[in-house]
Motif scaffolding. Structure first.
Motif, short mmCIF file in Angstrom:
data_model
loop_
_atom_site.label_atom_id
_atom_site.label_comp_id
_atom_site.label_asym_id
_atom_site.label_seq_id
_atom_site.Cartn_x
_atom_site.Cartn_y
_atom_site.Cartn_z
N ILE A 35 35.68 10.87 53.55
CA ILE A 35 34.31 10.53 52.83
C ILE A 35 33.22 10.08 53.97
CG2 ILE A 35 33.58 8.45 51.91
CD1 ILE A 35 36.15 8.58 49.93
N MET A 36 33.54 9.73 55.11
CA MET A 36 32.63 9.36 56.08
C MET A 36 32.01 10.71 56.69
SD MET A 36 32.26 6.13 56.35
CE MET A 36 32.64 5.84 54.95
N THR A 37 32.70 11.73 56.83
CA THR A 37 32.16 12.75 57.49
C THR A 37 31.43 13.55 56.29
OG1 THR A 37 34.10 14.06 57.16
CG2 THR A 37 33.57 13.13 59.54
N ALA A 38 31.76 13.20 55.19
CA ALA A 38 31.15 14.01 54.04
C ALA A 38 29.55 13.28 53.88
CB ALA A 38 31.68 13.67 52.80
N LEU A 39 29.62 12.12 54.23
CA LEU A 39 28.30 11.49 54.32
C LEU A 39 27.33 12.01 55.44
CD1 LEU A 39 29.32 7.62 53.51
CD2 LEU A 39 28.10 9.21 51.99
N ILE A 40 27.99 12.07 56.61
CA ILE A 40 27.18 12.65 57.54
C ILE A 40 26.91 14.14 57.21
CG2 ILE A 40 27.39 13.60 60.00
CD1 ILE A 40 29.12 11.00 60.45
N GLY A 41 27.66 15.04 56.45
CA GLY A 41 27.35 16.27 56.23
C GLY A 41 26.15 16.40 55.11
N ALA A 42 26.02 15.40 54.27
CA ALA A 42 25.19 15.24 53.06
C ALA A 42 23.50 14.70 53.98
CB ALA A 42 25.59 14.05 52.26
N MET A 43 23.75 14.05 54.96
CA MET A 43 22.70 13.79 55.55
C MET A 43 22.20 15.06 56.45
SD MET A 43 23.22 10.15 57.46
CE MET A 43 23.32 8.49 56.42
N PHE A 44 23.00 15.69 56.97
CA PHE A 44 22.52 17.06 57.45
C PHE A 44 21.99 18.08 56.50
CE2 PHE A 44 25.89 16.44 61.27
CZ PHE A 44 24.72 16.16 62.20
N GLY A 45 22.57 18.06 55.49
CA GLY A 45 21.89 18.70 54.22
C GLY A 45 20.49 18.35 53.95
N LEU A 46 20.43 17.27 53.83
CA LEU A 46 18.97 16.29 53.49
C LEU A 46 18.05 16.69 54.75
CD1 LEU A 46 19.81 12.89 51.74
CD2 LEU A 46 18.95 15.19 50.88
N ALA A 47 18.37 16.73 55.84
CA ALA A 47 17.63 17.02 57.34
C ALA A 47 17.32 18.52 56.90
CB ALA A 47 18.29 16.79 58.32
N LEU A 48 17.96 19.54 56.68
CA LEU A 48 18.06 20.87 56.68
C LEU A 48 16.97 21.04 55.47
CD1 LEU A 48 18.90 23.42 57.85
CD2 LEU A 48 20.50 23.54 56.04
N THR A 49 17.15 20.42 54.35
CA THR A 49 16.04 20.56 53.16
C THR A 49 14.67 20.36 53.74
OG1 THR A 49 17.82 19.91 51.69
CG2 THR A 49 15.58 19.89 50.95
N LYS A 50 14.32 18.95 54.57
CA LYS A 50 13.20 18.77 55.12
C LYS A 50 12.73 19.60 55.88
CE LYS A 50 12.49 14.91 52.82
NZ LYS A 50 11.50 14.66 51.85
N ILE A 51 13.58 20.13 56.86
CA ILE A 51 12.95 21.25 58.11
C ILE A 51 12.59 22.51 57.51
CG2 ILE A 51 13.97 22.41 59.96
CD1 ILE A 51 15.74 19.98 60.80
N ALA A 52 13.60 22.95 56.34
CA ALA A 52 13.22 24.34 55.88
C ALA A 52 12.25 24.37 54.64
CB ALA A 52 14.52 24.93 55.26
N GLN A 53 11.73 23.18 54.17
CA GLN A 53 10.81 22.90 53.06
C GLN A 53 11.22 23.76 51.91
OE1 GLN A 53 7.24 23.71 55.04
NE2 GLN A 53 6.96 21.64 56.40
N ARG A 54 12.62 23.59 51.79
CA ARG A 54 13.05 24.12 50.44
C ARG A 54 13.53 23.21 49.65
NH1 ARG A 54 12.05 29.73 50.45
NH2 ARG A 54 12.22 30.49 52.61
#
Length: 73
Positions: free
Chosen positions: A11-30
């Motif tokens: 669960i803890m690493t899933a939260l970190i992975g979700a944060m990476f997913g959100l960051a990737l969304t902002k960076i890619a502007q998708r």
């Protein structure tokens, strides 16, 4: 094997992975792909975290069983 520790680590690493997913969304502007990146990052994070914790527990079990002293150094 302590299943609670495995799930907690997942669960803890899933939260970190979700944060990476959100960051990737902002960076890619998708913004339309936000749910895909969020769920994909969380799922990948859970799998990696649970796998890592289970390996650590198996290694500790093996060390205790065979009396290996390599972990002391």
């Amino acid at each position: 094997m302590n299943i609670r520790k495995v799930i907690f680590a997942g669960i803890m690493t899933a939260l970190i992975g979700a944060m990476f997913g959100l960051a990737l969304t902002k960076i890619a502007q998708r913004e339309q792909r936000k749910p895909i990146f969020l769920i994909g990052g969380a799922a990948l994070g859970f799998v990696i975290g649970a796998f890592q914790e289970s390996i650590q527990q198996q290694r500790k079990l093996k060390d205790d069983e065979y009396g290996d002293s390599d972990s002391e150094f």
